[in-house]
Design an enzyme around this catalytic site. Structure first.
Site, PDB file in Angstrom:
ATOM      1  N   HIS A  72       0.859  -1.185   0.000  1.00 55.29           N
ATOM      2  CA  HIS A  72       0.000   0.000   0.000  1.00 55.29           C
ATOM      3  C   HIS A  72       0.896   1.236   0.000  1.00 55.29           C
ATOM      4  O   HIS A  72       1.538   1.540   1.004  1.00 55.29           O
ATOM      5  CB  HIS A  72      -0.923  -0.001   1.216  1.00 55.29           C
ATOM      6  CG  HIS A  72      -1.742   1.246   1.322  1.00 55.29           C
ATOM      7  ND1 HIS A  72      -2.710   1.570   0.406  1.00 55.29           N
ATOM      8  CD2 HIS A  72      -1.717   2.275   2.209  1.00 55.29           C
ATOM      9  CE1 HIS A  72      -3.245   2.728   0.725  1.00 55.29           C
ATOM     10  NE2 HIS A  72      -2.665   3.190   1.814  1.00 55.29           N
ATOM     11  N   ASP A  74       1.170   5.014  -0.240  1.00 53.44           N
ATOM     12  CA  ASP A  74       0.507   6.324  -0.165  1.00 53.44           C
ATOM     13  C   ASP A  74       1.200   7.333  -1.062  1.00 53.44           C
ATOM     14  O   ASP A  74       2.422   7.495  -0.989  1.00 53.44           O
ATOM     15  CB  ASP A  74       0.542   6.847   1.276  1.00 53.44           C
ATOM     16  CG  ASP A  74      -0.376   6.064   2.182  1.00 53.44           C
ATOM     17  OD1 ASP A  74      -1.552   5.900   1.822  1.00 53.44           O
ATOM     18  OD2 ASP A  74       0.087   5.601   3.248  1.00 53.44           O
ATOM     19  N   ASP A 196      -7.619   1.571   2.206  1.00 53.85           N
ATOM     20  CA  ASP A 196      -7.267   2.462   3.321  1.00 53.85           C
ATOM     21  C   ASP A 196      -8.189   3.664   3.542  1.00 53.85           C
ATOM     22  O   ASP A 196      -8.230   4.176   4.663  1.00 53.85           O
ATOM     23  CB  ASP A 196      -5.818   2.949   3.150  1.00 53.85           C
ATOM     24  CG  ASP A 196      -5.248   3.564   4.424  1.00 53.85           C
ATOM     25  OD1 ASP A 196      -5.788   3.260   5.508  1.00 53.85           O
ATOM     26  OD2 ASP A 196      -4.283   4.330   4.343  1.00 53.85           O
ATOM     27  N   HIS A 446      -5.810   9.807  -0.445  1.00 51.08           N
ATOM     28  CA  HIS A 446      -6.530   9.828   0.846  1.00 51.08           C
ATOM     29  C   HIS A 446      -5.725  10.418   2.005  1.00 51.08           C
ATOM     30  O   HIS A 446      -6.232  10.425   3.130  1.00 51.08           O
ATOM     31  CB  HIS A 446      -7.061   8.431   1.187  1.00 51.08           C
ATOM     32  CG  HIS A 446      -6.012   7.365   1.253  1.00 51.08           C
ATOM     33  ND1 HIS A 446      -5.687   6.586   0.156  1.00 51.08           N
ATOM     34  CD2 HIS A 446      -5.211   6.946   2.250  1.00 51.08           C
ATOM     35  CE1 HIS A 446      -4.734   5.732   0.493  1.00 51.08           C
ATOM     36  NE2 HIS A 446      -4.421   5.935   1.760  1.00 51.08           N
TER      37      HIS A 446
END
Ligand SMILES: [Zn+2]
Length: 1025
Positions: A72, A74, A196, A446
């Protein structure tokens, strides 16, 4: 957001017995006879839907555990995008995406059964462009074989609370286009993957469905909701994500992942983890293989009992993992081999490398009937007192900059489409919309527009936007010169929100080019700071238009006002000239203290026409549609009238602040960047009264309210305006008293609202909210204020069935109705504590000074039956406001033989009011991307026909180019609509019919309520004439 960010890490399975999902011991899950599995198998021998051909073989009579190896990544959070990509500042967080991708590719090549899923195209595309041809070929092979699968495939994994649907569509389009261009159909993601984001919006699911995704998986939902779903076996169901679109158009199969997006406890084999690797050498004193296999088998069975099929998924990875992919894969290889070896001893667990799409495919093949969800997953709480409702407002300046940049990007895209190649290369150099398009896509991440990054990362997001504006300004200059026929020195004033614009403040004459990005003509009040003179304003035909110069009471700056009329998708050029010998007769509006009255009239070149002299201490502003009355003692707004509809509503508006919690005996949870938690449920007045000043001219009426040194507001009415405009200025929020503060604007009315209020979903469809209530489970409310906050992207309203009070916002904010008849919006927050969700900084926004923020709320009072007409059309005007460009004038002709023009429209006829031109952008050399949207919901316009289907003729709609060919695509433009097909699911509400694609006739394009249609148009631009 990361694994470390969760104080309440949930264990998979829990303490329940290890019942098998398909045995009769499972009360809620009827047994599926073995025969039916056989039947399914025989009926569809190795028939695979497109995109699923490469999925691994499973064992139909066992529990299949799909291991999804993933990372994941970001797109900015604790580090900037570039710091994450290159692996810089590993002391802040050890993370380097370039190494992850290098390492994963090597590991995939080492063993053919291994699979991996990748998500964020902002990173992947950057890595891809740095690879050799040989590596690119290898990666293409891996993608073709399904061993490297893309999930989601957006530029980023966007936030769902603070994002506007237009920007979501743009960012998904950018990422999916990269995949389509690079890998073709092999690279097209089948599954949306939002593991997420902090709660999930219904509109997001609707958009994913319309983009053609077969299913959606996510990680975060309210802890109470999750418990109930596990018990009811509703971790997976069909989400019916639109109240207007006919099913299954916006139906999306949606699954909640068992352990958010992390690996099961003790099974994390990354360099970032500390779990023991598998030791399968029995001679080793560290031998642990048997123990781990037993643990895994128990875990798989426990987890499986909360899902309905004989398949379950485990997410083997987390934030920025797989930098040394060999560690993960080496242990997963062993795990698979050891666990499956137990089948010889009677084990009924089969574990395999899989992907989200391959797991989804097995769920689809199970051919079950799935329950249906119709609401959304907001707000998100990960424990009692822990509502993630603060980020709806966090970093309000960044949120506004993002929304303003959306506006500017659409203008940039449109002018690139209207002017053709002349926009990209012209007298001002190379114009380019791509950098702003990419920056806007990054901002949807996000941790970006959500306001949950570290401060230096937020600064970098703003830097990326600013860098994106520059080539767009060159593009606008090229396009405006081409379309107007005059090469001017164009100037962009970036600080008009603080009344700064050097050109208009120093020039004796200048031009104002007003570009209107809407498909309909607009009238717009232009406000520009000017020097202390009187000015003459002329419209494109040379006629003088009414104008005013008003002195701003707070700053002493003069602002020139005039109303500009601008045609659809076009511009009008106004000229402004200082009148020699005329000096302004401007008065400074005097302050109105409590119980005092002074009546101010500003200077006006054109004689002001109204001014009904007040008879008493009355403090009222009024135009032909609206009047607003203020209490002469307190200076607060107390009443609003809709004169046209003969409605009167007492409305008291004031600013308050919640005292941010730093933890108490109920919970140690503090308010922070993510979490909103007030210390007490009653907010405190910033001031019970406001010092007021009144400005009344022919072109504007304003009440200036000063509540405190850090809170003020201008309440404003222009002629012809059907809403009241409240321009608030808040900050820097003082925190010297040791208290973090969360500032709200609250409207209190007498409307009997019975606990109900309404908020938009990503700026589009409306959801009903009920205080202390969730539609799908019985809520145990632990935070009466924070637990009733919802994201407001564009509007919030309350109604008693007769009257409706709507507030439109200019950015995303948190909002609620904490008591009947009341609306509140959180406008700004400044906090002294971190909320322990990983960001590791209090939300101070500059440590000493703090940040002041200005924004606008537009308030509409209407009959409930017709309110949608006003709020839909006004919200559209706010989102795509006219763009002002200034020039000194006296430019040289673009073409010698052509006379310059002062007005231009890109449309041959205006669009009907229910049609929104969502996208008009360059797609290729002679190709445009066009999206048309019906902007009303089904039944929303009860008395008129704006909620009816509407039909357009596209053939000669645009004046700047001719459409020579038109193809319809899915929403993200990566599949032809006629060829697109999605997996079918059976919802418990009954089967839905597969929509039959209608024949595409450019002469007759019909849009149904809330429908968006996306086209790729081949075009020929008109010859320069
Ligand atoms: Zn994240």
């Amino acid at each position: 957001m990361g694994a470390d960010a969760r104080p309440l890490r949930e264990r998979a399975g829990g303490g329940r017995g290890a019942a098998w999902p398909w045995t009769s011991s499972h009360a809620l899950c009827p047994p599926l006879p073995l025969l039916s599995f056989l039947f399914l198998f025989l009926a569809a021998p190795s028939v695979r839907a497109a995109g699923y051909e490469t999925c691994p073989t499973v064992k139909p009579n066992m529990l299949n555990v799909h291991l999804v190896a993933h990372t994941h990544d970001d797109v900015g959070w604790l580090k900037t995008v570039d710091q994450y990509f290159y692996g810089i500042h590993n002391r802040i967080q050890h993370a380097g995406v370039q190494y992850i991708l290098d390492s994963v590719i090597s590991s995939l090549l080492a063993e053919p059964t291994r699979r991996f899923v990748y998500v964020e195209m902002a990173f992947f595309s950057r890595w891809w462009h740095q690879q050799t041809n040989a590596t690119q070929d290898v990666v293409r092979d891996l993608v073709r074989q399904g061993r490297l699968e893309f999930a989601n495939g957006g530029w980023v994994m966007n936030d769902e609370a603070a994002t506007h649907y237009g920007a979501i569509i743009d960012q998904m389009t950018l990422g999916l286009r990269f995949l389509e261009d690079t890998f073709g159909n092999d690279g097209r993601p089948r599954v949306a993957w939002h593991i997420d984001p902090f709660g999930h919006s219904r509109e997001q699911a609707s958009l994913f469905a319309q983009m053609g995704f077969d299913g959606f998986f996510f990680g975060r939902l309210d802890y109470q909701d999750k418990l109930v779903r596990k018990m009811k076996l509703e971790m997976e169901q069909v989400w019916r994500a639109s109240a207007s679109l006919k099913p299954p158009t916006a139906d999306l199969f949606t699954g909640v992942l068992p352990n958010m997006y992390n690996p099961p406890e003790n099974l994390c084999w990354d360099v970032l983890c500390a779990d023991k690797p598998i030791v399968d050498d029995r001679r080793s004193p560290e031998y642990n293989a048997k123990e781990l296999v037993d643990y895994f088998l128990k875990l798989a069975k426990e987890q499986g009992q909360f899902y309905r099929t004989n398949h379950t998924v485990m997410t083997m990875g987390s934030d920025f993992q797989y930098e040394n992919a060999n560690m993960w894969f080496k242990n997963l290889d062993k795990l698979i081999q050891l666990v499956n070896a137990q089948q010889a001893n009677g084990s009924r667990v089969n574990v395999l490398y899989s992907t989200p799409a391959c797991y989804l495919w097995e769920l689809n093949k199970a051919n079950l009937t799935w329950s249906v969800k119709q609401d959304d997953f907001f707000p998100y709480a990960d424990g009692p007192h822990m509502f993630w409702t603060g980020f709806f407002t966090s970093r309000p300046a960044l949120k506004r900059y993002e929304r303003l940049s959306y506006n500017f990007l659409q203008v940039c895209n449109q002018l690139e489409a209207l002017a053709g190649p002349a926009a990209n290369m012209g007298p001002y150099g190379a114009g380019d919309s791509a950098p702003l398009n990419e920056a806007m896509a990054v901002l949807q991440h996000h941790d970006a527009v959500s306001g949950t990054s570290k401060q230096h990362v937020a600064n970098d997001y703003a830097r990326q936007l600013a860098a994106g504006w520059e080539p767009c300004e060159v593009l606008l200059s090229n396009a405006l010169a081409r379309l107007s026929g005059s090469k001017e020195v164009f100037t962009f004033c970036h600080n008009l929100n603080t009344s700064l614009c050097p050109l208009s403040q120093t020039s004796k004459s200048f031009q104002v080019i007003v570009y209107n990005p809407l498909g309909r003509k607009v009238n717009w009040m232009v406000r520009l700071p000017v020097s202390k003179h009187v000015f003459l304003v002329k419209d494109p035909s040379g006629a003088v238009v009414p104008s005013d110069v008003v002195t701003m009471p707070s700053s002493n700056i003069q602002e020139l006002l005039f109303s500009a009329s601008v045609p659809a998708l076009g511009f009008s050029i106004y000229s402004v000239t200082q009148v020699p010998g005329w000096s302004p007769r401007a008065h400074h509006p005097e302050p109105r203290f409590r119980k005092s009255l002074s009546w101010i009239k500003s200077s006006s070149y054109v004689k002001s026409s109204l001014h009904v002299k007040p008879s008493s201490r009355d403090l009222t502003i009024q135009n032909e549609y609206i009047s607003a009355r203020f209490d002469p003692d307190t200076g607060l707004l107390v009443e609003m009238k809709n004169l046209e509809q003969d409605l009167l509503l007492p409305v008291r508006q004031a600013f308050y602040w919640y005292n941010a919690s730093t933890g108490n005996k109920l919970s140690s949870q503090a308010s922070g960047a993510y979490i909103f938690r007030p210390n007490r449920q009653e907010p405190l007045f910033i001031s019970h009264w406001a010092q007021t000043r009144l400005v009344k001219t022919a072109l504007v009426q304003e009440v200036h309210q000063n509540f405190s040194a850090w809170c003020s507001q201008v309440v404003r009415l222009y002629p012809g305006q059907r809403h009241l405009e409240l321009e608030w200025t808040v900050g820097p929020i003082p925190v010297g008293d040791g208290w973090g503060k969360e500032v709200i604007s609250r409207f209190d009315t007498v409307l009997e609202t019975k606990g109900l209020f309404f908020t938009d979903s990503n700026g589009r469809e409306i959801l009903e909210r009920r205080r202390d209530y969730r539609p799908t489970w019985k809520l145990n409310q632990t935070e009466p204020v924070a637990g009733n906050y919802y994201p407001v992207n564009s509007r919030i309203y309350i109604t008693d069935g007769n009257m409706q009070l709507t507030v439109l916002t200019d950015r995303s904010q948190g909002g609620s109705s904490v008591s009947d008849g009341s609306i509140e919006l959180m406008v700004h927050r400044r906090l002294l504590r971190d909320d322990d969700r990983g960001v590791g900084e209090p939300l101070l926004e500059t440590e000493v000074a703090g940040l002041w923020v200005r924004g606008r709320h537009l308030v509409l009072l209407d009959k409930a039956r017709t309110a949608a007409i006003r709020h839909r059309l006004q919200a559209e005007k706010e989102l795509l406001a006219p763009q002002l460009v200034l020039a000194r004038g006296g430019g040289t002709p673009y073409h010698l033989e052509v006379a310059p023009r002062k007005q231009f429209t890109g449309l041959r006829r205006e669009l009907p009011p229910n049609v929104h031109l969502l996208t008009l952008a360059r797609w290729g050399r002679e190709m445009l991307l066009l999206r048309l949207e019906h902007q009303f919901a089904l039944g929303e316009d009860m008395d008129g026909n704006l909620s009816s289907p509407v039909t357009l003729d596209l053939r000669d709609l645009f004046s700047a180019f001719t459409i020579t060919d038109l193809k319809e695509t899915t929403l993200a433009a990566n599949q032809l609509r006629a060829r697109a097909s999605r997996l079918q699911w059976t919802p418990s509400t009954g089967p839905t019919l597969k929509p039959s694609p209608s024949r595409l006739d450019p002469a007759s394009i019909t849009l149904k309520p809330m429908e968006i249609r996306t086209f790729l148009a081949s075009v020929q631009w008109e010859e320069e004439s």
